[in-house]
Structure formats: structure tokens, C-alpha cells
Motif scaffolding. Structure first.
Motif, PDB file in Angstrom:
ATOM      1  N   CYS A 238       0.805  -1.286   0.007  1.00  0.00           N
ATOM      2  CA  CYS A 238      -0.102  -0.100   0.056  1.00  0.00           C
ATOM      3  C   CYS A 238       1.012   1.231  -0.188  1.00  0.00           C
ATOM      4  O   CYS A 238       0.424   2.159  -0.825  1.00  0.00           O
ATOM      5  N   ALA A 239       1.892   1.486   0.529  1.00  0.00           N
ATOM      6  CA  ALA A 239       2.831   2.349   0.865  1.00  0.00           C
ATOM      7  C   ALA A 239       3.402   2.626  -0.315  1.00  0.00           C
ATOM      8  O   ALA A 239       3.514   3.796  -0.954  1.00  0.00           O
ATOM      9  N   PHE A 240       4.047   1.532  -1.147  1.00  0.00           N
ATOM     10  CA  PHE A 240       4.392   1.765  -2.423  1.00  0.00           C
ATOM     11  C   PHE A 240       3.265   2.374  -3.654  1.00  0.00           C
ATOM     12  O   PHE A 240       3.699   2.940  -4.440  1.00  0.00           O
ATOM     13  N   LEU A 241       2.140   1.506  -3.437  1.00  0.00           N
ATOM     14  CA  LEU A 241       1.119   1.952  -4.195  1.00  0.00           C
ATOM     15  C   LEU A 241       0.895   3.715  -4.179  1.00  0.00           C
ATOM     16  O   LEU A 241       0.755   4.392  -5.151  1.00  0.00           O
ATOM     17  N   ILE A 242       0.931   4.132  -3.019  1.00  0.00           N
ATOM     18  CA  ILE A 242       0.425   5.395  -2.753  1.00  0.00           C
ATOM     19  C   ILE A 242       1.920   6.381  -2.888  1.00  0.00           C
ATOM     20  O   ILE A 242       1.447   7.601  -3.478  1.00  0.00           O
ATOM     21  N   HIS A 243       2.877   6.117  -2.564  1.00  0.00           N
ATOM     22  CA  HIS A 243       4.022   6.800  -2.631  1.00  0.00           C
ATOM     23  C   HIS A 243       5.092   6.776  -3.778  1.00  0.00           C
ATOM     24  O   HIS A 243       6.056   7.711  -3.836  1.00  0.00           O
ATOM     25  N   THR A 244       4.830   5.864  -4.649  1.00  0.00           N
ATOM     26  CA  THR A 244       5.550   5.653  -5.874  1.00  0.00           C
ATOM     27  C   THR A 244       4.645   5.217  -7.060  1.00  0.00           C
ATOM     28  O   THR A 244       3.565   5.066  -7.111  1.00  0.00           O
TER      29      THR A 244
END
Length: 302
Positions: A238-244
């Protein structure tokens, strides 16, 4: 419903952790921490559950929760300041804060604040108004500047004579020896969640038999080791999807999935939507450009 233990990875920059959590809504995630937790909730309203207390909360809610107290927030709507709900969460250990209090008589008032947090504390409107800009300013401060800012904040909170306890009685802590063993396993899983972790290896780390590991791990976290690893992987995805802008296939591989179909299936089971839908829903909001370190992801963070 049993709360799960939310493991807080140690900050690489300082002795305590500041996490800026931004979500379309705050979900019900019944959990507890080994650390003290101070949470400022912005642009959000709903229900706050702490121990045996259930209360409404609104923009600017500020609560200090002692170690081992189960808690969660669950939003019902935003406050008209944008669609993203925000929680600024400060975690610090008892060992850290005691190391500051013991040699400095000026910090002795913090001891009473920590003891009061055994029932969790809701702060007065006046103190919330003064604390809010102090906490928000920490987002742009270096780790060196955040430390004195934290002490000033805690001293302010310790002087709030109108602060009130939330729970009816202190929560009894779990045995330290048990938590220390499972803590070793949690620390290992957070470092190696991308790998296939054999049960016998985790048993050796905890110095427990396989059956004891399964039983005690579930007692502490509310889930099996496999479920915990899945939660870690999906949370970091989720963090990768949001921030990259990384392709979903690369994100799946980077969090430990060698099979894209399996990643998509587990993501949808966990989040109720596909990775593509999750990214599209979040990026449609103005705040999606906000950047936060993906290293801060934890089971309860996303």
C-alpha cells in the motif's frame, strides 16, 4: 475481539518515532502497543475506542495512551478540510523517557503524566489548541530538533489540570518475558517479511517449540505468523502504491510475492479492492502528492 500487538519498528533517525498517517478513512483496527502513543487526529470525526471507553472524536482530538492498552479510531466522515483523514502518531518507549527523567529534575513532572496514561488521557480543548501546531511543526523538523520539541510538548501536557482519564481502570500488562520472546520474532519478521520464513527458524529465534510459538504469537498479536507476514506485505505494498509510480508487478515482487495473481488475490481479500483500484482511489485525492517514508509501514499503519 482480541486486540493484536502492533509492532513499531525502531526509528533510524531518532530515539522515538513520529508517523504521519493519511488515509481516505480511518478503519477499525483493534490493537495495542508496547510503547506510549500520543495521537493527534486531524480532519476526521467518528468513534474512538480505548480500553473499556467509547467516545466520539472530532478534528484536533489528542489522546495519550499507555503501553498495552487496546485502542482504535474508526472514522465516520471528514471535517470538510479535504477528503484525507490524518493522524499524527508519536510513539516512545518507557526506557527512553525514563532515561531522560531520571537525571533531570526538571523533567520529573513527566512521571505523573506517564503514570496517568495507564488509564489513557484525553486533553483539554485549551491544551489541544496549543499542542496542535507543536506536533504539526515536527513534520518539517530534523530528528535533532524534534527531541527538545517532544520534551516541550510532554511538559505542556503534564500541566493540563483539566485532562481526564478515559478507561475505568488501568489495563494489566502481559508478562515481559513473553513479550520479549515474541518481540524477537516480530523484529525478525519486519526485517525479513519478503522471504519465506520457516517455522523452525522462528521457533529458534523465540527459543520456543513450534506449538508454543503458534500459541503465544497468536495470543500476543491476534494472528498467526503467516497472517502477520501477509499483513506486513500488503501494508508495505500500500505504501508503494501510494508513494511511488512503480508498476504493480514490481511492487508485488518487492514485498515478497513471486506470483502476481496470488498478490492480487491476497490484496483484495485484505483491502476489499484490487491494487489498481486502491492506487486509483488514493491518487484521485489532492493529498496523494504527500510523501512519507515507506520504511514507517507497520501492520496497523495502512
Amino acid at each position: 475481539m482480541k486486540p493484536y500487538l502492533e509492532y513499531i519498528a525502531a526509528s533510524k533517525e531518532g530515539s522515538w518515532t513520529l508517523f504521519d498517517r493519511r488515509l481516505p478513512a480511518i478503519p477499525f483496527e483493534w490493537h495495542y502497543n508496547s510503547e506510549y502513543e500520543l495521537t493527534l487526529t486531524l480532519n476526521s470525526r467518528g468513534q474512538r475506542f480505548v480500553g473499556d471507553n467509547m467516545s466520539s472524536y472530532d478534528d484536533g482530538d489528542l489522546v495519550l495512551i499507555g503501553p498495552k492498552i487496546p485502542h482504535t479510531w474508526c472514522s465516520s466522515g471528514d471535517c470538510g478540510r479535504g477528503p484525507t483523514h490524518q493522524a499524527l502518531v508519536l510513539w516512545f518507549s518507557d526506557a527512553f523517557v525514563q532515561s531522560l527523567i531520571r537525571p533531570h529534575v526538571e523533567l520529573r513532572p513527566l512521571q505523573a503524566l506517564l503514570e496517568s496514561s495507564a488509564r489513557a488521557i484525553e486533553f483539554s480543548e485549551e491544551v489541544r489548541a496549543r499542542a496542535r501546531p507543536m506536533i504539526c511543526a515536527m513534520l518539517d523538523q530534523t530528528a535533532e530538533d524534534r527531541l527538545p520539541a517532544l520534551l516541550q510538548l510532554l511538559l505542556l501536557l503534564s500541566r493540563d489540570v483539566q485532562a481526564r482519564p478515559l478507561t475505568s481502570a488501568p489495563v494489566h500488562a502481559m508478562p515481559d518475558a513473553l513479550e520479549e520472546r515474541i518481540g524477537r520474532v516480530l523484529s525478525y519478521l519486519h526485517e525479513h517479511y519478503r522471504e519465506q520464513n520457516a517455522v523452525h527458524q522462528l521457533s529458534q529465534i523465540a527459543a520456543l517449540s513450534r506449538s508454543s510459538l503458534h500459541r503465544l504469537f497468536k495470543l500476543q498479536t491476534g494472528m498467526t505468523t503467516t497472517e502477520y507476514v501477509t499483513r506486513l506485505r500488503i501494508g508495505n505494498a500500500c505504501a508503494f502504491l501510494i508513494h511511488t509510480d512503480k508498476p504493480i508487478s514490481l511492487i508485488a515482487d518487492s514485498v515478497g510475492y513471486r506470483n502476481l495473481a496470488n498478490f492480487n488475490r491476497q490484496f483484495k481479500e485484505t483491502k476489499g479492492q484490487t491494487p489498481r483500484q486502491f492506487r486509483a482511489a488514493f491518487n484521485s485525492r489532492p493529498e496523494h502528492l504527500h510523501r512519507a517514508s515507506i520504511q514507517d509501514s507497520s501492520p496497523g499503519s495502512i
